[in-house]
Design a protein around this motif. Sequence first.
Motif, PDB file in Angstrom:
ATOM      1  N   VAL A 196      61.700  93.302  11.759  1.00 33.71           N
ATOM      2  CA  VAL A 196      62.839  93.931  11.095  1.00 33.71           C
ATOM      3  C   VAL A 196      62.573  95.429  10.991  1.00 33.71           C
ATOM      4  N   ARG A 197      63.518  96.209  11.491  1.00 34.84           N
ATOM      5  CA  ARG A 197      63.445  97.669  11.367  1.00 34.84           C
ATOM      6  C   ARG A 197      64.742  98.151  10.748  1.00 34.84           C
ATOM      7  N   SER A 198      64.641  99.028   9.767  1.00 33.72           N
ATOM      8  CA  SER A 198      65.848  99.560   9.128  1.00 33.72           C
ATOM      9  C   SER A 198      65.518 100.857   8.414  1.00 33.72           C
ATOM     10  N   ARG A 199      66.582 101.526   7.979  1.00 38.03           N
ATOM     11  CA  ARG A 199      66.428 102.753   7.183  1.00 38.03           C
ATOM     12  C   ARG A 199      66.594 102.375   5.718  1.00 38.03           C
ATOM     13  N   ILE A 200      65.535 102.565   4.925  1.00 39.67           N
ATOM     14  CA  ILE A 200      65.548 102.236   3.507  1.00 39.67           C
ATOM     15  C   ILE A 200      65.584 103.522   2.701  1.00 39.67           C
ATOM     16  N   VAL A 201      66.490 103.565   1.728  1.00 39.19           N
ATOM     17  CA  VAL A 201      66.636 104.726   0.848  1.00 39.19           C
ATOM     18  C   VAL A 201      66.431 104.267  -0.584  1.00 39.19           C
ATOM     19  N   LYS A 202      65.600 104.973  -1.315  1.00 39.68           N
ATOM     20  CA  LYS A 202      65.359 104.672  -2.738  1.00 39.68           C
ATOM     21  C   LYS A 202      65.599 105.945  -3.533  1.00 39.68           C
ATOM     22  N   GLU A 203      66.606 105.910  -4.414  1.00 41.84           N
ATOM     23  CA  GLU A 203      66.939 107.068  -5.226  1.00 41.84           C
ATOM     24  C   GLU A 203      66.187 107.021  -6.553  1.00 41.84           C
ATOM     25  N   ARG A 204      65.721 108.161  -6.988  1.00 44.80           N
ATOM     26  CA  ARG A 204      65.013 108.260  -8.269  1.00 44.80           C
ATOM     27  C   ARG A 204      65.927 107.803  -9.397  1.00 44.80           C
ATOM     28  N   GLY A 205      65.416 106.936 -10.240  1.00 49.32           N
ATOM     29  CA  GLY A 205      66.188 106.457 -11.374  1.00 49.32           C
ATOM     30  C   GLY A 205      67.051 105.249 -11.082  1.00 49.32           C
ATOM     31  N   VAL A 206      67.131 104.845  -9.821  1.00 48.18           N
ATOM     32  CA  VAL A 206      67.904 103.656  -9.438  1.00 48.18           C
ATOM     33  C   VAL A 206      66.903 102.558  -9.110  1.00 48.18           C
ATOM     34  N   MET A 207      67.073 101.382  -9.730  1.00 52.32           N
ATOM     35  CA  MET A 207      66.064 100.344  -9.595  1.00 52.32           C
ATOM     36  C   MET A 207      65.957  99.804  -8.177  1.00 52.32           C
ATOM     37  N   ALA A 209      66.325  99.718  -4.067  1.00 48.96           N
ATOM     38  CA  ALA A 209      66.459 100.475  -2.820  1.00 48.96           C
ATOM     39  C   ALA A 209      67.584  99.847  -2.006  1.00 48.96           C
ATOM     40  N   ARG A 210      68.013 100.552  -0.961  1.00 44.80           N
ATOM     41  CA  ARG A 210      69.091 100.003  -0.128  1.00 44.80           C
ATOM     42  C   ARG A 210      68.848 100.366   1.329  1.00 44.80           C
ATOM     43  N   GLU A 211      69.434  99.571   2.196  1.00 41.27           N
ATOM     44  CA  GLU A 211      69.420  99.862   3.624  1.00 41.27           C
ATOM     45  C   GLU A 211      70.725 100.572   3.981  1.00 41.27           C
ATOM     46  N   GLU A 212      70.608 101.569   4.849  1.00 43.55           N
ATOM     47  CA  GLU A 212      71.810 102.279   5.266  1.00 43.55           C
ATOM     48  C   GLU A 212      71.678 102.641   6.744  1.00 43.55           C
ATOM     49  N   PRO A 213      72.794 102.961   7.394  1.00 41.31           N
ATOM     50  CA  PRO A 213      72.724 103.313   8.820  1.00 41.31           C
ATOM     51  C   PRO A 213      71.864 104.555   9.037  1.00 41.31           C
ATOM     52  N   GLY A 214      71.266 104.626  10.202  1.00 45.14           N
ATOM     53  CA  GLY A 214      70.434 105.781  10.541  1.00 45.14           C
ATOM     54  C   GLY A 214      69.142 105.364  11.186  1.00 45.14           C
ATOM     55  N   GLU A 215      68.350 106.348  11.536  1.00 48.32           N
ATOM     56  CA  GLU A 215      67.084 106.084  12.196  1.00 48.32           C
ATOM     57  C   GLU A 215      66.172 105.265  11.291  1.00 48.32           C
ATOM     58  N   PRO A 216      65.621 104.167  11.774  1.00 48.11           N
ATOM     59  CA  PRO A 216      64.746 103.335  10.934  1.00 48.11           C
ATOM     60  C   PRO A 216      63.524 104.102  10.438  1.00 48.11           C
ATOM     61  N   ASN A 217      63.176 103.861   9.189  1.00 42.25           N
ATOM     62  CA  ASN A 217      61.952 104.432   8.621  1.00 42.25           C
ATOM     63  C   ASN A 217      61.044 103.337   8.075  1.00 42.25           C
ATOM     64  N   SER A 218      61.353 102.074   8.399  1.00 42.57           N
ATOM     65  CA  SER A 218      60.560 100.951   7.899  1.00 42.57           C
ATOM     66  C   SER A 218      60.512  99.853   8.953  1.00 42.57           C
ATOM     67  N   GLU A 219      59.400  99.123   8.956  1.00 43.02           N
ATOM     68  CA  GLU A 219      59.228  98.043   9.930  1.00 43.02           C
ATOM     69  C   GLU A 219      58.360  96.941   9.338  1.00 43.02           C
ATOM     70  N   THR A 220      58.824  95.696   9.473  1.00 49.41           N
ATOM     71  CA  THR A 220      58.086  94.533   8.984  1.00 49.41           C
ATOM     72  C   THR A 220      58.185  93.408  10.004  1.00 49.41           C
TER      73      THR A 220
END
Length: 311
Positions: A196-207, A209-220
């Motif tokens: 699984v490869r995806s772009r994960i975004v985690k905002e400060r103060g938001v419990m 994280a979320r996946e959103e379109p774009g270049e993947p920054n994570s791989e499992t």
Amino acid sequence: MRGRAKPPAAPLPQRDGIDPVRLRLPEDPGGRWPTVRDHLRERFAGAVGAARVDALFAEGRFVSVRGPVRADEPYAAGRHIWFHRDFAPEEPVPFPVGVVHRDAHLVVADKPHFLATTPRGRHVTETAVARLRRELGLPALQPAHRLDRLTAGLLLFVVRPEERGAYQTMFRDRRVRKEYEAVAPYDPGTAFPRTVRSRIVKERGVMAAREEPGEPNSETRVELLEHRAGLGRYRLLPATGRTHQLRVHMSGLGLPLVHDPVYPVVEAEGAADDWSRPLQLLARVLEFTDPVTGEPRRFESGLRLSAWPDR
């Protein structure tokens, strides 16, 4: 340009495994703070109240290398002052921190579910580093990496402060093979193994994280080990280390981890921990070449996930 001098050693010992806070008094070109008390009241009154700052002075809680600091001492920019915070009561996490390995360089611990790695927010003394410092008598112990509070398993701690950078760099440069185990729903329509490869975004103060379109920054890499009664036992091999990466990827497959309070739906924030429902995620294996000794190292957790009892 010459760097700032190394601060002196703290004149206060740790308390409950927690270092004292160190302050370096800033420059005061306008002369706003005739005394140390004037500065510290301005600095901390908003957080704890001016009366509490005065009480800390009266109790001798502000300390310099020369001893307790008086409230009326003249302000001196660049001076170092130490004190211990007031620790709020914390509910003890009712599980021990296991020690898988200990030598002159490393402590490899088996962190239980619900225990934070390091002090943060409302979790200060009930953290893995504070507990191990107290229990092992190693006040200089520091973690080389972190695990989420709700995740159990292997945590590597460094015994000698001067060696911490080498072990942290090893994790930063992804020279550690990490293997996790998880229990999640089984779907016969989802083929494994898969990456699984995806772009994960985690905002400060938001419990969450979320996946959103774009270049993947994570791989499992996800492997199904076995399944029964609608559940699967999975091996998760992360190639990257984004916040909540494994939980996000499994939820994105439609297979959220058992007892996950955040994915796919965030439960009530601030709710008390339910010790009987630990997140079914375990850091099972750490494998690397030791950057200090050159030895090959492999450690395996002795913990087991409760949703997959041995039969």
